[in-house]
Write a protein that holds these residues in place. Structure first.
Motif, PDB file in Angstrom:
ATOM      1  N   SER A 110      26.554  29.655  37.355  1.00 48.92           N
ATOM      2  CA  SER A 110      26.752  28.209  37.394  1.00 48.92           C
ATOM      3  C   SER A 110      25.771  27.611  38.401  1.00 48.92           C
ATOM      4  O   SER A 110      26.022  27.595  39.596  1.00 48.92           O
ATOM      5  N   LYS A 111      24.632  27.152  37.916  1.00 50.16           N
ATOM      6  CA  LYS A 111      23.582  26.708  38.844  1.00 50.16           C
ATOM      7  C   LYS A 111      22.867  25.495  38.272  1.00 50.16           C
ATOM      8  O   LYS A 111      22.973  25.184  37.090  1.00 50.16           O
ATOM      9  N   LEU A 112      22.107  24.849  39.157  1.00 48.91           N
ATOM     10  CA  LEU A 112      21.403  23.639  38.737  1.00 48.91           C
ATOM     11  C   LEU A 112      20.078  23.966  38.076  1.00 48.91           C
ATOM     12  O   LEU A 112      19.686  23.348  37.088  1.00 48.91           O
ATOM     13  N   GLU A 113      19.365  24.921  38.643  1.00 49.34           N
ATOM     14  CA  GLU A 113      18.061  25.262  38.067  1.00 49.34           C
ATOM     15  C   GLU A 113      18.260  25.875  36.683  1.00 49.34           C
ATOM     16  O   GLU A 113      19.359  26.253  36.309  1.00 49.34           O
ATOM     17  N   GLY A 114      17.182  25.997  35.969  1.00 46.80           N
ATOM     18  CA  GLY A 114      17.321  26.687  34.693  1.00 46.80           C
ATOM     19  C   GLY A 114      16.213  26.333  33.744  1.00 46.80           C
ATOM     20  O   GLY A 114      15.377  25.464  34.008  1.00 46.80           O
ATOM     21  N   ASP A 115      16.222  26.986  32.638  1.00 41.98           N
ATOM     22  CA  ASP A 115      15.177  26.737  31.660  1.00 41.98           C
ATOM     23  C   ASP A 115      15.624  25.727  30.618  1.00 41.98           C
ATOM     24  O   ASP A 115      14.935  25.484  29.650  1.00 41.98           O
ATOM     25  N   TYR A 116      16.788  25.151  30.833  1.00 38.35           N
ATOM     26  CA  TYR A 116      17.273  24.147  29.898  1.00 38.35           C
ATOM     27  C   TYR A 116      16.536  22.866  30.227  1.00 38.35           C
ATOM     28  O   TYR A 116      16.768  22.232  31.241  1.00 38.35           O
ATOM     29  N   THR A 117      15.636  22.464  29.383  1.00 40.67           N
ATOM     30  CA  THR A 117      14.630  21.501  29.794  1.00 40.67           C
ATOM     31  C   THR A 117      15.150  20.089  30.008  1.00 40.67           C
ATOM     32  O   THR A 117      14.483  19.285  30.634  1.00 40.67           O
ATOM     33  N   SER A 118      16.293  19.772  29.502  1.00 40.55           N
ATOM     34  CA  SER A 118      16.720  18.383  29.649  1.00 40.55           C
ATOM     35  C   SER A 118      17.324  18.117  31.021  1.00 40.55           C
ATOM     36  O   SER A 118      17.824  17.051  31.276  1.00 40.55           O
ATOM     37  N   ARG A 119      17.311  19.091  31.929  1.00 41.37           N
ATOM     38  CA  ARG A 119      17.888  18.850  33.241  1.00 41.37           C
ATOM     39  C   ARG A 119      16.893  19.027  34.361  1.00 41.37           C
ATOM     40  O   ARG A 119      17.234  19.004  35.506  1.00 41.37           O
ATOM     41  N   GLU A 120      15.656  19.289  34.033  1.00 38.88           N
ATOM     42  CA  GLU A 120      14.702  19.521  35.094  1.00 38.88           C
ATOM     43  C   GLU A 120      13.356  18.974  34.725  1.00 38.88           C
ATOM     44  O   GLU A 120      12.893  19.129  33.603  1.00 38.88           O
ATOM     45  N   VAL A 121      12.716  18.363  35.707  1.00 38.52           N
ATOM     46  CA  VAL A 121      11.319  18.022  35.497  1.00 38.52           C
ATOM     47  C   VAL A 121      10.531  19.321  35.353  1.00 38.52           C
ATOM     48  O   VAL A 121       9.411  19.355  34.897  1.00 38.52           O
ATOM     49  N   GLY A 122      11.169  20.408  35.732  1.00 35.51           N
ATOM     50  CA  GLY A 122      10.545  21.721  35.715  1.00 35.51           C
ATOM     51  C   GLY A 122      10.051  22.182  34.363  1.00 35.51           C
ATOM     52  O   GLY A 122       9.435  23.228  34.258  1.00 35.51           O
ATOM     53  N   GLU A 123      10.318  21.430  33.322  1.00 32.75           N
ATOM     54  CA  GLU A 123       9.736  21.818  32.034  1.00 32.75           C
ATOM     55  C   GLU A 123       8.215  21.678  32.098  1.00 32.75           C
ATOM     56  O   GLU A 123       7.496  22.262  31.304  1.00 32.75           O
ATOM     57  N   HIS A 124       7.778  20.862  33.049  1.00 32.55           N
ATOM     58  CA  HIS A 124       6.333  20.733  33.254  1.00 32.55           C
ATOM     59  C   HIS A 124       5.903  21.829  34.225  1.00 32.55           C
ATOM     60  O   HIS A 124       6.704  22.281  35.033  1.00 32.55           O
ATOM     61  N   PRO A 125       4.631  22.240  34.182  1.00 33.01           N
ATOM     62  CA  PRO A 125       4.181  23.230  35.161  1.00 33.01           C
ATOM     63  C   PRO A 125       4.443  22.704  36.574  1.00 33.01           C
ATOM     64  O   PRO A 125       4.240  21.522  36.854  1.00 33.01           O
ATOM     65  N   ALA A 126       4.894  23.607  37.457  1.00 35.42           N
ATOM     66  CA  ALA A 126       5.285  23.175  38.800  1.00 35.42           C
ATOM     67  C   ALA A 126       4.159  22.418  39.496  1.00 35.42           C
ATOM     68  O   ALA A 126       4.387  21.431  40.180  1.00 35.42           O
ATOM     69  N   GLU A 127       2.916  22.873  39.289  1.00 34.20           N
ATOM     70  CA  GLU A 127       1.826  22.233  40.017  1.00 34.20           C
ATOM     71  C   GLU A 127       1.575  20.809  39.550  1.00 34.20           C
ATOM     72  O   GLU A 127       0.924  20.027  40.215  1.00 34.20           O
ATOM     73  N   GLN A 128       2.115  20.484  38.389  1.00 33.63           N
ATOM     74  CA  GLN A 128       1.960  19.123  37.889  1.00 33.63           C
ATOM     75  C   GLN A 128       2.988  18.208  38.546  1.00 33.63           C
ATOM     76  O   GLN A 128       2.877  17.003  38.511  1.00 33.63           O
ATOM     77  N   VAL A 129       4.012  18.807  39.099  1.00 29.16           N
ATOM     78  CA  VAL A 129       5.137  18.044  39.621  1.00 29.16           C
ATOM     79  C   VAL A 129       5.147  18.061  41.147  1.00 29.16           C
ATOM     80  O   VAL A 129       5.155  17.023  41.795  1.00 29.16           O
ATOM     81  N   TYR A 130       5.136  19.257  41.684  1.00 30.31           N
ATOM     82  CA  TYR A 130       5.235  19.394  43.138  1.00 30.31           C
ATOM     83  C   TYR A 130       3.832  19.588  43.694  1.00 30.31           C
ATOM     84  O   TYR A 130       3.148  20.546  43.340  1.00 30.31           O
ATOM     85  N   LYS A 131       3.417  18.689  44.551  1.00 29.76           N
ATOM     86  CA  LYS A 131       2.029  18.767  45.020  1.00 29.76           C
ATOM     87  C   LYS A 131       1.984  18.997  46.520  1.00 29.76           C
ATOM     88  O   LYS A 131       2.848  18.521  47.253  1.00 29.76           O
ATOM     89  N   SER A 132       0.960  19.719  46.919  1.00 33.74           N
ATOM     90  CA  SER A 132       0.818  20.001  48.337  1.00 33.74           C
ATOM     91  C   SER A 132      -0.632  19.801  48.744  1.00 33.74           C
ATOM     92  O   SER A 132      -1.531  19.711  47.906  1.00 33.74           O
ATOM     93  N   VAL A 133      -0.823  19.729  50.032  1.00 29.94           N
ATOM     94  CA  VAL A 133      -2.165  19.586  50.564  1.00 29.94           C
ATOM     95  C   VAL A 133      -2.258  20.519  51.754  1.00 29.94           C
ATOM     96  O   VAL A 133      -1.298  20.685  52.503  1.00 29.94           O
ATOM     97  N   SER A 134      -3.412  21.161  51.931  1.00 33.12           N
ATOM     98  CA  SER A 134      -3.511  22.101  53.050  1.00 33.12           C
ATOM     99  C   SER A 134      -3.668  21.323  54.346  1.00 33.12           C
ATOM    100  O   SER A 134      -4.169  20.196  54.368  1.00 33.12           O
TER     101      SER A 134
END
Lengths: 754, 260
Positions: free
Chosen positions: A723-747
């Motif tokens: 029973s968790k929030l993450e998952g591959d069920y795409t309608s509950r996560e922006v995570g259906e997109h590649p992570a680098e497209q969503v979460y961005k970082s800078v050195s």
């Protein structure tokens, strides 16, 4: 006039032209008027009352929104010095504790076997008569077991127990911090904890303790952490290194996590101390602490000699040797104002826990930051005279004696308040069996039924925090005097008839003719007396602010006595890990459920664990690669976790951050009695990790070394959905997109990551 | 109702370098907005209600591993894909830049949910249900939504309305950053966030602390990320939804080798 087709069209044209000329269309054609939603029409007056939540680690000053006699929302009190207007998820859940459907409504008398949870309602008059009679007949030798509250509560409990010939002991929770407290007493000479001035530090190293989640005062430290990170855009962002054997929330937030072997936190801190001393021998703080021996005082902790003890993977050393790695850290520390935090919590849960904590404390002395801005701020002591700043928390050896006293009849009466040691202590202590002894009378005062209160003959309903008075000396204080006051912000609902436990004790003492031995006539009067007579403050002002504080009274930064470093170094010893099996069992406090004390709160259960996002269940974190490739495990597989003391089941969570060989299990599951939110669970997905711990003791402090067991992991062949929030069920996560497209970082150097 | 004298355009900045993933915002939102208790079954069916959620991304593997935390809520897009597809105008853009859901109009087609790239709209599959005593905690300013309709983050519009009534209509003063925070008119998530990773403001207010981030991102639209002076970016910017939420990139002191 006859209506012909020609006439009709003519008049229609005239009408349309007229309408346009008169600007009718603008209004008439706006068929969709702006919609009003109920949220647009707020009405009613709300009142905000300042009070205090002492149930969360370190305590939080809060404001409670009250409308028409009902509490509606809890938020942090912006004036309160530690949490500064912010609150944890657990503080929000004060409302659920207040309006919980499973609260004990009135006094009850047992009418089934001990521990069955079967009771019948009785009147308060009968309940108090029974209570007073029990105290009168059996008070000599009685045990008053409470949660680890301090200040007026502890003073009343202590006086009550002493008056009738008994004693007051506190249960610090399954994950108590006795090792860290003992180290603080030893190295800093204070009973209460020091405050870490993270906000003004620039280089931070933490050792084991999950200070952003459950250790110290996580909300205050998170507020400070935000400031620590604040100057990101001007190149002055604080850097954070975390040494620890578990990929905790704190480890996940650190700039660099340095995995180490379980129980080697003290060695890591001493290695940093060596690096600081050897690279900066000119520092007056280094000279003062190391004495004539200089860096040689730490020669046993040269990193090259600790390769096997620490077990740091080469991959995290960035191509440096282990000595260079520590020296680089030392340079960063000394150049930018370093602060060491931790040594308690998970780091203190080993036989060498007191060494781990002492090493971190002495490292701060070597860094010269004690009492300084951005450093370790010592406890300033109690502003209330004759009032304890620390609760009388019992050690593991104490609990063994307590169980023996109950069994032998030396403790004929046990009064318990809001503490659940039957659940939180290893079963081998034998407390449940002792409380089941028919020769002892057990009385419990609490809001809810749990594994310990279910052993009681008499149940007294207690007031919720939002219905009761209270006070506290927050631990840690923010480096200066702070006294927090809790006030009743609402009355109990009509179907509930709780009474304040300290008032029950004070009334009983008065009824039995011993009122003179007690510190006050009632709980409110005691708090009033603390505020008005001792602090010399106005009660109303204090209530409006949620407490009283004085920034001018700070803790004294005393240099540890000569020889302290040498003594700590002599006490260095590897953790005693007992049992067999391929895994090190690493229990940890759940982020919101904690050690099980919040298991009855739906918001605590349903808040996703920050790392795994699992809710409501007990899981075991196993390294993803090891679990999948070596053990053939999949997420949700039910496994047996077996130690020398027993076996539980849990669901596998394949965690890419967990070190191989570590089985990390959150506390708080497996409750068997009490609220349906806590107990209505399958044993495969809800289990109490404390129930399989062997009673290993922390050397020196005598607390439970709750991270000192090895275990085996064996699949049962069964599996359950997690029973968790993450998952591959795409309608509950922006995570259906590649992570680098969503979460961005800078050195940090300015180049862009992704 | 909004006061024409003080126009607003609400927005939020989320600093990923400060978010610790602590869930304080998540529970504060649920407490404020009468969100039903998320039972285990709700999670198992992937139907838990979280108007704001913390997404956790893994990067790398042990021992060089990073868990990334990102709060995701309704982005209150200027070009909101959810709005044109609603057949009954239950979702629309109001004059303060909020993407509003009118519960009484919603007939539950779920077209908006399908069209939202951020997956922040929730459908009420069940009647809301609280045990009797817990109902006492419900916020009287917020509708309890019934089964069969869609709901989502409102930027705690009920708090903003209180601010507009108490500060602007009665006090004649603009809701500045300071007055929003001082009066508890911030959205519940922003108020709770211990590290101040979430910051809320009014883009019509020239002095708001969030404006420079929006100005910078707006001045370098699309893929001009590298020209930006701040760390700001919009989530899934290539979709041109123009969110009212700006994210600030995480700062990596030690970037993963061979990272993205």
């Amino acid at each position: 006039m006859k209506l012909t087709r020609r006439n009709f069209l003519a008049w229609a044209g005239i009408a349309a032209t007229g309408a346009i000329a008169c600007d009718l269309f603008d209004d008439e054609l706006r068929v969709q008027s702006p919609a009003l939603i109920p949220e647009d029409l707020v009405k009613g007056r709300d009142n905000w009352y300042a009070t205090y939540d002492g149930s969360v680690p370190g305590g939080e000053g809060v404001l409670v929104r009250v409308m028409e006699g009902r509490a509606k929302k809890v938020r942090g009190n912006p004036r309160f010095p530690t949490n500064q207007g912010k609150q944890s998820a657990a503080s929000d859940a004060l409302l659920q504790s207040l309006y919980h459907p499973d609260r004990i409504a009135g006094p009850m008398l047992r009418n089934g076997p001990r521990g069955s949870g079967r009771y019948r309602p009785i009147s308060w008059e009968e309940a108090l008569n029974r209570f007073n009679a029990a105290v009168e007949d059996r008070g000599n030798g009685m045990l008053l077991i409470t949660e680890d509250r301090k200040c007026s509560f502890a003073k009343i409990c202590g006086a009550f127990a002493e008056t009738f010939g008994g004693r007051h002991v506190a249960f610090g929770g399954a994950a108590d911090d006795t090792a860290y407290r003992a180290a603080v007493k030893d190295v800093m000479g204070t009973d209460s904890l020091p405050f870490h001035d993270i906000a003004n530090a620039h280089a931070l190293a933490s050792f084991g303790s999950d200070f952003l989640s459950t250790w110290g005062n996580p909300t205050a430290y998170s507020v400070a952490y935000g400031k620590f990170r604040s100057h990101a855009d001007v190149g002055d962002r604080g850097r954070h290194y975390h040494f620890g054997s578990r990929y905790s929330m704190t480890a996940a937030n650190a700039d660099k996590w340095i995995p180490i072997n379980p129980g080697s936190e003290g060695y890591a801190a001493m290695a940093v101390a060596w690096a600081v001393a050897s690279t900066h021998p000119e520092s007056s703080a280094v000279a003062q602490i190391t004495g004539e021996a200089g860096p040689g005082a730490l020669s046993e902790f040269i990193p090259d000699a600790l390769v096997d003890v620490l077990g740091i993977p080469d991959e995290v050393l960035d191509g440096y040797s282990i000595r260079e790695f520590f020296e680089n850290l030392a340079h960063d520390y000394m150049a930018h104002g370093g602060l060491a935090i931790g040594g308690g919590g998970e780091a203190g849960a080993y036989s060498n826990g007191q060494f781990n904590a002492s090493a971190v404390l002495i490292l701060n002395h070597i860094l010269g930051n004690v009492g300084e801005k951005g450093g370790l701020l010592p406890d300033p002591g109690s502003p209330i005279s004759d009032t304890p700043t620390a609760a009388p928390v019992a050690s593991l050896a104490d609990w063994q004696r307590i169980a023996g006293d109950i069994n032998s009849g030396a403790a004929p009466l046990v009064i318990i308040h809001n503490a659940n040691p039957v659940y939180g202590l290893p079963p081998s202590i034998g407390l449940e069996g002792a409380l089941g002894n028919e020769g002892v009378v057990v009385i419990s005062a609490s809001q809810f039924l749990d594994e310990t209160s279910a052993m009681a003959d008499l149940l007294l309903p207690d007031r919720a925090a939002l219905e009761d008075w209270g006070d506290d000396l927050p631990d840690p204080m923010p480096g200066y005097h702070l006294y927090a006051v809790q006030q009743p912000v609402v009355n109990p609902l009509a179907d509930l008839d709780p009474r304040s436990f300290p008032d029950v004790l004070l009334n009983a003492a008065a009824t039995l003719g011993r009122g003179d031995s007690m510190p006050a006539e009632n709980y409110e009067a005691m708090i009033r007396s603390n505020v008005e007579e001792i602090l010399g403050a106005d009660l109303n002002d204090t209530l409006m602010y949620g407490g009283w504080w004085n920034e001018n009274v700070t803790g004294r930064a005393a240099t540890p006595p000569e020889g302290t470093l040498a003594r700590i170094a002599r006490n260095a010893s590897p953790a005693n890990i007992v049992g067999s099996g391929n895994f090190h069992l690493q229990p940890y406090e759940h982020h919101t459920v904690r050690d099980g004390r919040n298991a009855h709160l739906p918001w605590a259960q349903s808040a996703p664990d920050p790392l795994t996002t699992v809710t409501w269940q007990t899981w075991v974190d196993i390294n993803e690669k090891q679990g999948r490739d070596e053990l053939g495990l999949r997420e949700g597989d039910v496994v047996n976790i077996t130690t020398g003391a027993g076996s539980i089941q849990a669901l596998v969570y394949l965690n890419p951050g967990t070190p191989p060989g570590i089985a990390a299990v959150p506390m708080g599951g497996g409750r068997t009695l009490g609220s349906s939110y806590a107990t209505d669970r399958d044993a495969r997905e809800s289990s109490n990790v404390m129930s399989i711990l062997e009673p290993v003791v922390v050397d020196g402090s005598g607390g439970l070394a709750w991270s000192s067991n090895r275990c085996s992991i064996t699949p049962t062949g069964d599996s359950m959905a997690v029973s968790k929030l993450e998952g591959d069920y795409t309608s509950r996560e922006v995570g259906e997109h590649p992570a680098e497209q969503v979460y961005k970082s800078v050195s940090a150097e300015g180049g862009h990551g992704h | 109702m909004p006061n024409a004298e003080f126009p607003h355009k609400w927005g939020m900045v989320i600093d990923l370098d400060k978010c610790t993933g602590c869930q304080a915002c998540v529970i504060a939102c649920q407490a404020e907005n009468n969100i039903p208790i998320n039972t285990k079954d709700y999670f198992l069916q992937r139907r838990a209600y979280e108007w704001i959620r913390i997404e956790r991304y893994w990067e790398g593997e042990y021992p060089n591993i990073k868990a990334r935390f990102m709060p995701v809520l309704c982005q209150h897009c200027e070009n909101a894909p959810c709005e044109p597809v609603c057949p009954v105008f239950a979702t629309y853009h109001n004059e303060e830049g909020l993407n509003v859901q009118v519960y009484n109009r919603c007939v539950g087609t779920r077209y908006c949910i399908n069209n939202c790239p951020y997956q922040v709209r929730m459908f009420n599959y069940w009647h809301p249900n609280w045990p009797a005593r817990l109902e006492n905690q419900l916020n009287p300013d917020v509708t309890v939504r019934t089964r069969g309709i869609t709901e989502k983050c409102t930027f705690c519009v009920q708090r903003l309305r209180r601010g507009e009534i108490e500060v602007e209509a009665r006090g004649g003063q603009r809701l500045s950053d300071e007055r929003i925070t001082g009066g508890n008119y911030d959205p519940a998530c922003v108020q709770a966030c211990p590290t101040n990773a979430l910051v809320f403001g009014d883009l019509e207010d020239q002095d708001t602390s969030i404006k420079p981030y929006f100005d910078d991102v707006n001045a370098h639209p699309g893929h001009g990320e590298h020209d930006r002076e701040t760390r700001g970016y919009r989530l899934l910017e290539e979709m041109n939804t123009r969110p009212s939420v700006i994210y600030l990139k995480k700062i990596d002191q030690y970037p993963l080798k061979g990272g993205h």
